[in-house]
Design a protein around this motif. Sequence first.
Motif, PDB file in Angstrom:
ATOM      1  N   VAL A  43     103.784  60.695  50.864  1.00  0.00           N
ATOM      2  CA  VAL A  43     104.340  60.160  52.101  1.00  0.00           C
ATOM      3  C   VAL A  43     103.478  58.972  52.479  1.00  0.00           C
ATOM      4  CG1 VAL A  43     104.832  60.629  54.533  1.00  0.00           C
ATOM      5  CG2 VAL A  43     105.166  62.430  52.834  1.00  0.00           C
ATOM      6  N   LYS A  44     104.110  57.846  52.811  1.00  0.00           N
ATOM      7  CA  LYS A  44     103.329  56.652  53.112  1.00  0.00           C
ATOM      8  C   LYS A  44     104.010  55.802  54.174  1.00  0.00           C
ATOM      9  CE  LYS A  44     105.171  53.329  49.857  1.00  0.00           C
ATOM     10  NZ  LYS A  44     104.784  52.177  49.100  1.00  0.00           N
ATOM     11  N   GLU A  69     107.963  52.179  59.400  1.00  0.00           N
ATOM     12  CA  GLU A  69     108.746  53.010  58.481  1.00  0.00           C
ATOM     13  C   GLU A  69     107.823  53.931  57.694  1.00  0.00           C
ATOM     14  OE1 GLU A  69     112.758  50.453  57.528  1.00  0.00           O
ATOM     15  OE2 GLU A  69     111.167  50.450  56.025  1.00  0.00           O
ATOM     16  N   ILE A  70     108.227  55.184  57.592  1.00  0.00           N
ATOM     17  CA  ILE A  70     107.529  56.202  56.809  1.00  0.00           C
ATOM     18  C   ILE A  70     108.471  56.620  55.678  1.00  0.00           C
ATOM     19  CG2 ILE A  70     106.403  58.466  56.860  1.00  0.00           C
ATOM     20  CD1 ILE A  70     105.113  56.454  58.787  1.00  0.00           C
ATOM     21  N   THR A  71     107.969  56.618  54.445  1.00  0.00           N
ATOM     22  CA  THR A  71     108.786  56.960  53.280  1.00  0.00           C
ATOM     23  C   THR A  71     108.220  58.175  52.564  1.00  0.00           C
ATOM     24  OG1 THR A  71     109.474  54.666  52.987  1.00  0.00           O
ATOM     25  CG2 THR A  71     109.665  56.105  51.056  1.00  0.00           C
ATOM     26  N   ASN A  72     109.107  59.076  52.186  1.00  0.00           N
ATOM     27  CA  ASN A  72     108.772  60.251  51.377  1.00  0.00           C
ATOM     28  C   ASN A  72     109.140  59.916  49.932  1.00  0.00           C
ATOM     29  OD1 ASN A  72     108.595  62.690  50.070  1.00  0.00           O
ATOM     30  ND2 ASN A  72     110.017  63.776  51.406  1.00  0.00           N
ATOM     31  N   ASN A  73     108.151  59.766  49.062  1.00  0.00           N
ATOM     32  CA  ASN A  73     108.376  59.399  47.662  1.00  0.00           C
ATOM     33  C   ASN A  73     108.667  60.589  46.758  1.00  0.00           C
ATOM     34  OD1 ASN A  73     108.019  56.545  47.788  1.00  0.00           O
ATOM     35  ND2 ASN A  73     105.850  56.908  48.140  1.00  0.00           N
ATOM     36  N   ARG A 103     112.863  61.384  48.984  1.00  0.00           N
ATOM     37  CA  ARG A 103     113.276  60.015  48.663  1.00  0.00           C
ATOM     38  C   ARG A 103     113.962  59.326  49.847  1.00  0.00           C
ATOM     39  NH1 ARG A 103     110.515  60.239  44.342  1.00  0.00           N
ATOM     40  NH2 ARG A 103     111.278  61.234  42.470  1.00  0.00           N
ATOM     41  N   ALA A 104     113.498  59.618  51.056  1.00  0.00           N
ATOM     42  CA  ALA A 104     114.101  59.055  52.266  1.00  0.00           C
ATOM     43  C   ALA A 104     113.053  58.323  53.091  1.00  0.00           C
ATOM     44  CB  ALA A 104     114.745  60.155  53.098  1.00  0.00           C
ATOM     45  N   THR A 105     113.534  57.482  54.001  1.00  0.00           N
ATOM     46  CA  THR A 105     112.681  56.710  54.903  1.00  0.00           C
ATOM     47  C   THR A 105     113.155  56.916  56.327  1.00  0.00           C
ATOM     48  OG1 THR A 105     112.223  55.038  53.219  1.00  0.00           O
ATOM     49  CG2 THR A 105     111.932  54.359  55.503  1.00  0.00           C
ATOM     50  N   VAL A 106     112.209  57.036  57.245  1.00  0.00           N
ATOM     51  CA  VAL A 106     112.526  57.115  58.668  1.00  0.00           C
ATOM     52  C   VAL A 106     111.843  55.943  59.355  1.00  0.00           C
ATOM     53  CG1 VAL A 106     110.592  58.670  59.234  1.00  0.00           C
ATOM     54  CG2 VAL A 106     112.614  58.595  60.724  1.00  0.00           C
ATOM     55  N   ARG A 107     112.539  55.366  60.340  1.00  0.00           N
ATOM     56  CA  ARG A 107     112.007  54.243  61.109  1.00  0.00           C
ATOM     57  C   ARG A 107     111.664  54.748  62.506  1.00  0.00           C
ATOM     58  NH1 ARG A 107     115.106  48.542  60.904  1.00  0.00           N
ATOM     59  NH2 ARG A 107     114.174  48.586  58.828  1.00  0.00           N
ATOM     60  N   ILE A 108     110.405  54.550  62.921  1.00  0.00           N
ATOM     61  CA  ILE A 108     109.954  54.988  64.243  1.00  0.00           C
ATOM     62  C   ILE A 108     109.903  53.753  65.140  1.00  0.00           C
ATOM     63  CG2 ILE A 108     108.128  56.096  65.580  1.00  0.00           C
ATOM     64  CD1 ILE A 108     108.334  56.721  61.887  1.00  0.00           C
TER      65      ILE A 108
END
Length: 165
Positions: A43-44, A69-73, A103-108
Amino acid sequence: MSAFASVTARRIAAAALTAGALVSVVTLPASAADHARPERPKVKISDVQYDSPGRDDRSNRSLNREWVEITNNTRRTVNLDGWTLKDEDGHTYTFDHYRLEGRATVRIHTGIGRDTDSDLYQDRRHYVWDNRSDTATLRNDRGRFIDDKSWGHHRHSGGHSHGHR
Protein backbone atom coordinates in the motif's frame (compact mmCIF):
# COMPACT_ATOMS: atom_id res chain seq x y z
CA MET A 1 51.73 -44.69 -5.95
CA SER A 2 52.06 -45.56 -2.27
CA ALA A 3 49.06 -46.17 -0.02
CA PHE A 4 49.97 -43.03 1.94
CA ALA A 5 50.03 -40.87 -1.22
CA SER A 6 46.74 -42.41 -2.35
CA VAL A 7 45.01 -41.55 0.97
CA THR A 8 46.47 -38.03 0.90
CA ALA A 9 45.32 -37.50 -2.70
CA ARG A 10 41.78 -38.67 -1.79
CA ARG A 11 41.70 -36.33 1.24
CA ILE A 12 42.82 -33.37 -0.88
CA ALA A 13 40.22 -34.21 -3.53
CA ALA A 14 37.49 -34.56 -0.87
CA ALA A 15 38.51 -31.24 0.71
CA ALA A 16 38.45 -29.53 -2.70
CA LEU A 17 35.00 -30.95 -3.49
CA THR A 18 33.69 -29.90 -0.07
CA ALA A 19 35.13 -26.39 -0.47
CA GLY A 20 33.64 -26.13 -3.95
CA ALA A 21 30.24 -27.23 -2.68
CA LEU A 22 30.37 -24.68 0.15
CA VAL A 23 31.34 -21.87 -2.23
CA SER A 24 28.47 -22.73 -4.56
CA VAL A 25 25.98 -22.83 -1.65
CA VAL A 26 27.22 -19.49 -0.35
CA THR A 27 27.21 -17.76 -3.75
CA LEU A 28 23.89 -19.17 -4.96
CA PRO A 29 21.67 -17.05 -2.70
CA ALA A 30 23.71 -13.94 -3.45
CA SER A 31 23.44 -14.39 -7.21
CA ALA A 32 19.76 -15.30 -6.93
CA ALA A 33 19.20 -12.13 -4.88
CA ASP A 34 20.87 -10.09 -7.61
CA HIS A 35 18.13 -11.14 -10.03
CA ALA A 36 15.20 -10.75 -7.64
CA ARG A 37 12.76 -7.95 -8.40
CA PRO A 38 12.65 -5.20 -5.80
CA GLU A 39 9.58 -5.59 -3.63
CA ARG A 40 6.87 -3.08 -4.44
CA PRO A 41 5.12 -1.56 -1.46
CA LYS A 42 1.79 -3.25 -0.82
CA VAL A 43 0.00 0.00 0.00
CA LYS A 44 1.52 3.33 -0.97
CA ILE A 45 0.85 7.01 -1.52
CA SER A 46 0.64 6.99 -5.30
CA ASP A 47 -0.05 10.68 -5.99
CA VAL A 48 -0.63 14.02 -4.27
CA GLN A 49 -2.43 17.08 -5.64
CA TYR A 50 -1.24 19.57 -3.04
CA ASP A 51 -1.92 22.72 -5.06
CA SER A 52 -5.61 22.85 -5.89
CA PRO A 53 -5.99 23.80 -9.58
CA GLY A 54 -7.52 27.20 -10.19
CA ARG A 55 -8.08 29.95 -7.66
CA ASP A 56 -7.56 28.98 -4.03
CA ASP A 57 -10.80 30.56 -2.83
CA ARG A 58 -11.43 28.07 0.01
CA SER A 59 -14.65 26.93 -1.63
CA ASN A 60 -15.55 23.29 -1.08
CA ARG A 61 -14.94 22.68 -4.78
CA SER A 62 -11.40 24.10 -4.48
CA LEU A 63 -10.75 22.17 -1.24
CA ASN A 64 -11.78 18.90 -2.91
CA ARG A 65 -9.34 19.51 -5.75
CA GLU A 66 -6.61 19.05 -3.14
CA TRP A 67 -6.16 15.32 -2.51
CA VAL A 68 -3.89 12.36 -1.80
CA GLU A 69 -4.20 8.99 -3.56
CA ILE A 70 -3.51 5.70 -1.80
CA THR A 71 -3.00 2.59 -3.96
CA ASN A 72 -3.18 -1.08 -2.98
CA ASN A 73 -0.71 -2.97 -5.22
CA THR A 74 -1.79 -6.41 -4.01
CA ARG A 75 -4.63 -8.63 -5.17
CA ARG A 76 -6.09 -8.77 -1.67
CA THR A 77 -8.31 -6.23 0.02
CA VAL A 78 -6.54 -4.26 2.76
CA ASN A 79 -8.44 -3.06 5.82
CA LEU A 80 -7.40 0.58 6.36
CA ASP A 81 -9.57 1.05 9.46
CA GLY A 82 -7.55 3.12 11.95
CA TRP A 83 -4.80 4.02 9.45
CA THR A 84 -3.79 7.69 9.34
CA LEU A 85 -2.74 10.21 6.72
CA LYS A 86 -0.92 13.18 8.22
CA ASP A 87 0.82 16.38 7.10
CA GLU A 88 3.87 18.01 8.71
CA ASP A 89 1.68 20.38 10.75
CA GLY A 90 -0.13 17.45 12.38
CA HIS A 91 -3.41 17.60 10.45
CA THR A 92 -4.53 13.98 10.59
CA TYR A 93 -7.15 12.05 8.66
CA THR A 94 -8.07 8.68 10.17
CA PHE A 95 -9.63 6.01 7.96
CA ASP A 96 -12.89 4.79 9.49
CA HIS A 97 -14.29 1.38 8.49
CA TYR A 98 -12.70 1.49 5.04
CA ARG A 99 -11.39 -1.46 3.02
CA LEU A 100 -9.28 -0.79 -0.08
CA GLU A 101 -9.88 -3.46 -2.72
CA GLY A 102 -6.96 -5.21 -4.40
CA ARG A 103 -5.31 -3.30 -7.25
CA ALA A 104 -7.44 -0.24 -6.41
CA THR A 105 -6.82 3.42 -5.58
CA VAL A 106 -8.72 5.73 -3.25
CA ARG A 107 -8.53 9.53 -3.38
CA ILE A 108 -8.73 11.38 -0.05
CA HIS A 109 -10.07 14.91 -0.66
CA THR A 110 -9.59 17.76 1.79
CA GLY A 111 -13.11 19.22 1.64
CA ILE A 112 -16.59 17.99 2.44
CA GLY A 113 -18.29 15.22 0.45
CA ARG A 114 -19.99 11.84 0.48
CA ASP A 115 -17.56 8.93 0.87
CA THR A 116 -17.55 6.25 -1.84
CA ASP A 117 -15.28 3.27 -2.59
CA SER A 118 -12.97 5.49 -4.67
CA ASP A 119 -13.30 8.89 -2.95
CA LEU A 120 -13.07 9.77 0.74
CA TYR A 121 -13.45 13.23 2.29
CA GLN A 122 -11.67 14.79 5.28
CA ASP A 123 -14.61 17.20 5.76
CA ARG A 124 -12.31 20.17 6.38
CA ARG A 125 -12.99 23.82 5.66
CA HIS A 126 -9.31 24.77 5.26
CA TYR A 127 -6.49 23.51 3.03
CA VAL A 128 -4.20 20.86 4.51
CA TRP A 129 -1.32 20.36 2.07
CA ASP A 130 1.16 23.23 1.80
CA ASN A 131 1.87 24.35 -1.76
CA ARG A 132 5.54 25.15 -1.11
CA SER A 133 6.64 22.11 0.88
CA ASP A 134 5.06 19.38 2.95
CA THR A 135 5.07 15.64 3.54
CA ALA A 136 2.09 13.30 3.42
CA THR A 137 2.71 10.35 5.76
CA LEU A 138 0.68 7.14 5.83
CA ARG A 139 0.73 4.95 8.96
CA ASN A 140 -1.14 1.75 9.75
CA ASP A 141 -3.51 1.21 12.68
CA ARG A 142 -0.53 0.41 14.94
CA GLY A 143 1.23 3.66 14.07
CA ARG A 144 3.85 1.94 11.91
CA PHE A 145 5.22 3.87 8.95
CA ILE A 146 3.85 2.66 5.61
CA ASP A 147 4.80 5.36 3.09
CA ASP A 148 5.33 9.07 2.62
CA LYS A 149 5.59 11.57 -0.20
CA SER A 150 7.35 14.94 0.12
CA TRP A 151 7.63 17.98 -2.09
CA GLY A 152 9.48 21.30 -2.11
CA HIS A 153 11.71 20.75 0.91
CA HIS A 154 14.76 22.90 1.64
CA ARG A 155 13.22 25.83 -0.20
CA HIS A 156 12.20 27.74 2.89
CA SER A 157 13.25 28.15 6.46
CA GLY A 158 10.94 27.76 9.39
CA GLY A 159 7.35 26.67 9.54
CA HIS A 160 4.64 26.27 6.98
CA SER A 161 2.63 29.10 5.59
CA HIS A 162 -0.83 28.04 4.59
CA GLY A 163 -1.74 31.70 4.26
CA HIS A 164 -0.21 31.83 0.77
CA ARG A 165 -3.39 30.44 -0.72
